[in-house]
Design a protein around this motif. Structure first.
Motif, PDB file in Angstrom:
ATOM      1  N   LYS A   5      -4.358  16.576  -7.979  1.00  0.00           N
ATOM      2  CA  LYS A   5      -4.832  15.437  -7.213  1.00  0.00           C
ATOM      3  C   LYS A   5      -5.219  15.882  -5.818  1.00  0.00           C
ATOM      4  N   THR A   6      -6.159  15.192  -5.243  1.00  0.00           N
ATOM      5  CA  THR A   6      -6.490  15.402  -3.843  1.00  0.00           C
ATOM      6  C   THR A   6      -6.469  14.090  -3.081  1.00  0.00           C
ATOM      7  N   GLY A   7      -6.410  12.972  -3.789  1.00  0.00           N
ATOM      8  CA  GLY A   7      -6.379  11.667  -3.142  1.00  0.00           C
ATOM      9  C   GLY A   7      -4.963  11.185  -2.924  1.00  0.00           C
ATOM     10  N   LEU A   8      -4.802   9.868  -2.850  1.00  0.00           N
ATOM     11  CA  LEU A   8      -3.497   9.242  -2.642  1.00  0.00           C
ATOM     12  C   LEU A   8      -3.327   8.127  -3.657  1.00  0.00           C
ATOM     13  N   PHE A   9      -2.182   8.118  -4.324  1.00  0.00           N
ATOM     14  CA  PHE A   9      -1.872   7.133  -5.358  1.00  0.00           C
ATOM     15  C   PHE A   9      -0.777   6.208  -4.830  1.00  0.00           C
ATOM     16  N   VAL A  10      -1.132   4.940  -4.605  1.00  0.00           N
ATOM     17  CA  VAL A  10      -0.203   3.937  -4.075  1.00  0.00           C
ATOM     18  C   VAL A  10      -0.020   2.844  -5.116  1.00  0.00           C
ATOM     19  N   SER A  11       1.234   2.536  -5.448  1.00  0.00           N
ATOM     20  CA  SER A  11       1.506   1.401  -6.329  1.00  0.00           C
ATOM     21  C   SER A  11       2.172   0.282  -5.543  1.00  0.00           C
ATOM     22  N   PHE A  12       1.961  -0.940  -6.007  1.00  0.00           N
ATOM     23  CA  PHE A  12       2.626  -2.119  -5.457  1.00  0.00           C
ATOM     24  C   PHE A  12       3.535  -2.700  -6.532  1.00  0.00           C
ATOM     25  N   GLU A  13       4.772  -2.984  -6.146  1.00  0.00           N
ATOM     26  CA  GLU A  13       5.732  -3.563  -7.074  1.00  0.00           C
ATOM     27  C   GLU A  13       6.393  -4.784  -6.446  1.00  0.00           C
ATOM     28  N   GLY A  14       7.031  -5.577  -7.287  1.00  0.00           N
ATOM     29  CA  GLY A  14       7.735  -6.766  -6.828  1.00  0.00           C
ATOM     30  C   GLY A  14       7.847  -7.767  -7.953  1.00  0.00           C
ATOM     31  N   ILE A  15       8.703  -8.749  -7.772  1.00  0.00           N
ATOM     32  CA  ILE A  15       8.860  -9.778  -8.788  1.00  0.00           C
ATOM     33  C   ILE A  15       7.607 -10.642  -8.838  1.00  0.00           C
ATOM     34  N   ASP A  16       7.492 -11.447  -9.869  1.00  0.00           N
ATOM     35  CA  ASP A  16       6.361 -12.362  -9.987  1.00  0.00           C
ATOM     36  C   ASP A  16       6.363 -13.335  -8.812  1.00  0.00           C
ATOM     37  N   GLY A  17       5.183 -13.513  -8.197  1.00  0.00           N
ATOM     38  CA  GLY A  17       5.069 -14.417  -7.069  1.00  0.00           C
ATOM     39  C   GLY A  17       5.452 -13.820  -5.733  1.00  0.00           C
ATOM     40  N   SER A  18       5.659 -12.514  -5.675  1.00  0.00           N
ATOM     41  CA  SER A  18       6.077 -11.875  -4.426  1.00  0.00           C
ATOM     42  C   SER A  18       4.933 -11.710  -3.432  1.00  0.00           C
ATOM     43  N   GLY A  19       3.701 -11.825  -3.904  1.00  0.00           N
ATOM     44  CA  GLY A  19       2.547 -11.608  -3.030  1.00  0.00           C
ATOM     45  C   GLY A  19       2.003 -10.202  -3.086  1.00  0.00           C
ATOM     46  N   LYS A  20       2.498  -9.377  -3.998  1.00  0.00           N
ATOM     47  CA  LYS A  20       2.071  -7.983  -4.058  1.00  0.00           C
ATOM     48  C   LYS A  20       0.585  -7.835  -4.380  1.00  0.00           C
ATOM     49  N   SER A  21       0.059  -8.700  -5.256  1.00  0.00           N
ATOM     50  CA  SER A  21      -1.358  -8.587  -5.602  1.00  0.00           C
ATOM     51  C   SER A  21      -2.244  -8.895  -4.406  1.00  0.00           C
ATOM     52  N   THR A  22      -1.869  -9.912  -3.643  1.00  0.00           N
ATOM     53  CA  THR A  22      -2.610 -10.241  -2.420  1.00  0.00           C
ATOM     54  C   THR A  22      -2.562  -9.084  -1.440  1.00  0.00           C
ATOM     55  N   GLN A  23      -1.396  -8.491  -1.275  1.00  0.00           N
ATOM     56  CA  GLN A  23      -1.262  -7.389  -0.326  1.00  0.00           C
ATOM     57  C   GLN A  23      -1.974  -6.133  -0.806  1.00  0.00           C
ATOM     58  N   ALA A  24      -2.019  -5.907  -2.106  1.00  0.00           N
ATOM     59  CA  ALA A  24      -2.786  -4.773  -2.616  1.00  0.00           C
ATOM     60  C   ALA A  24      -4.268  -4.941  -2.306  1.00  0.00           C
ATOM     61  N   ARG A  25      -4.784  -6.154  -2.502  1.00  0.00           N
ATOM     62  CA  ARG A  25      -6.192  -6.413  -2.183  1.00  0.00           C
ATOM     63  C   ARG A  25      -6.450  -6.261  -0.684  1.00  0.00           C
ATOM     64  N   ARG A  26      -5.546  -6.760   0.138  1.00  0.00           N
ATOM     65  CA  ARG A  26      -5.743  -6.658   1.584  1.00  0.00           C
ATOM     66  C   ARG A  26      -5.724  -5.206   2.041  1.00  0.00           C
ATOM     67  N   LEU A  27      -4.807  -4.420   1.503  1.00  0.00           N
ATOM     68  CA  LEU A  27      -4.769  -3.005   1.872  1.00  0.00           C
ATOM     69  C   LEU A  27      -6.060  -2.311   1.462  1.00  0.00           C
ATOM     70  N   LEU A 137       7.163  -1.877  -2.223  1.00  0.00           N
ATOM     71  CA  LEU A 137       7.919  -2.947  -2.875  1.00  0.00           C
ATOM     72  C   LEU A 137       7.938  -4.163  -1.953  1.00  0.00           C
ATOM     73  N   ILE A 138       7.296  -5.245  -2.385  1.00  0.00           N
ATOM     74  CA  ILE A 138       7.324  -6.492  -1.632  1.00  0.00           C
ATOM     75  C   ILE A 138       8.533  -7.278  -2.106  1.00  0.00           C
ATOM     76  N   ASP A 139       9.543  -7.372  -1.257  1.00  0.00           N
ATOM     77  CA  ASP A 139      10.804  -8.015  -1.626  1.00  0.00           C
ATOM     78  C   ASP A 139      10.714  -9.515  -1.365  1.00  0.00           C
ATOM     79  N   MET A 140      11.157 -10.301  -2.347  1.00  0.00           N
ATOM     80  CA  MET A 140      11.004 -11.752  -2.275  1.00  0.00           C
ATOM     81  C   MET A 140      12.195 -12.438  -2.939  1.00  0.00           C
ATOM     82  N   ASP A 141      12.606 -13.575  -2.380  1.00  0.00           N
ATOM     83  CA  ASP A 141      13.636 -14.389  -3.007  1.00  0.00           C
ATOM     84  C   ASP A 141      13.182 -14.799  -4.403  1.00  0.00           C
ATOM     85  N   PRO A 142      14.011 -14.632  -5.431  1.00  0.00           N
ATOM     86  CA  PRO A 142      13.568 -14.915  -6.799  1.00  0.00           C
ATOM     87  C   PRO A 142      13.128 -16.356  -7.036  1.00  0.00           C
TER      88      PRO A 142
END
Length: 210
Positions: A5-27, A137-142
């Protein structure tokens, strides 16, 4: 499996509804504005074959698949995704941002209906062979996360239908994974407003940028 690899591999994790998908798009949007070439993708899915598997595993009755079958399906989707999209993008020097990766499988399939973590890890080592360079990891109250997730429109609600107990189990599991791999994980408090969370995510990612 090829891991060069020469690039950067970033994953987003979190429970459902944590906002991780929104934050992945924003990043992704922010890094593109900074001049980086970014491939924003998701799991399960991200390649044509993996998207077909996504439809199988995220729709239908909560007990549609046995845990073992789910693990095989998710691993097959991830293998195709890696071969056809993630590894080529990394080899080209891109920043790959993935909404969920193997850590979700370790918990949702490996721990939600019995202890199958050993099986998940064995298949991952055999068929995938690498982790992200950085996991946010986007931490969120369940309870809050589940209410957000159930308020979304769409038909991919199979895991939300398992209820609050699963959300609590998943949150505890994600935090345990983060504690076990502090060199890879960055835990971001998802209770803050969206802009503040996005700023914290960028601060966490910036030192690792190629």
């Amino acid at each position: 499996m090829l891991t060069k690899k020469t690039g950067l591999f970033v994953s987003f994790e979190g429970i459902d509804g944590s906002g991780k998908s929104t934050q992945a798009r924003r990043l992704a949007d922010t890094l593109r504005a900074m001049g980086h070439t970014v491939d924003l993708t998701r799991e399960p899915g991200g390649s044509p074959g993996a998207e077909e598997i996504r439809a199988l595993v995220l729709q239908g009755d909560p007990d549609r698949w046995s845990p073992e079958t789910e693990i095989l399906l998710f691993t097959a989707a991830r293998r195709d995704h890696m071969e056809r999209r993630i590894l080529p993008a990394l080899a080209a020097g891109q920043v790959v941002i993935c909404d969920r990766f193997a850590d979700s499988t370790r918990l949702y399939q490996g721990a939600s209906r019995g202890d199958r973590r050993v099986l998940v890890d064995a298949l991952h080592d055999l068929m995938i062979g690498r982790e992200p360079d950085l996991t946010i990891l986007i931490d969120m109250d369940p309870a809050t996360g589940l209410a957000r997730a159930k308020g979304r429109q769409g038909d991919e609600e199979r895991f939300e239908d398992f209820g609050l107990d699963l959300q609590r189990t998943m949150r505890d599991g994600f935090l345990e994974l983060a504690a076990a791999a502090p060199e890879r994980f960055r835990v971001i408090d998802g209770r803050a407003d969206e802009d503040s969370v996005a700023a914290a995510v960028l601060d966490a990612v910036r030192p690792a940028l190629p």
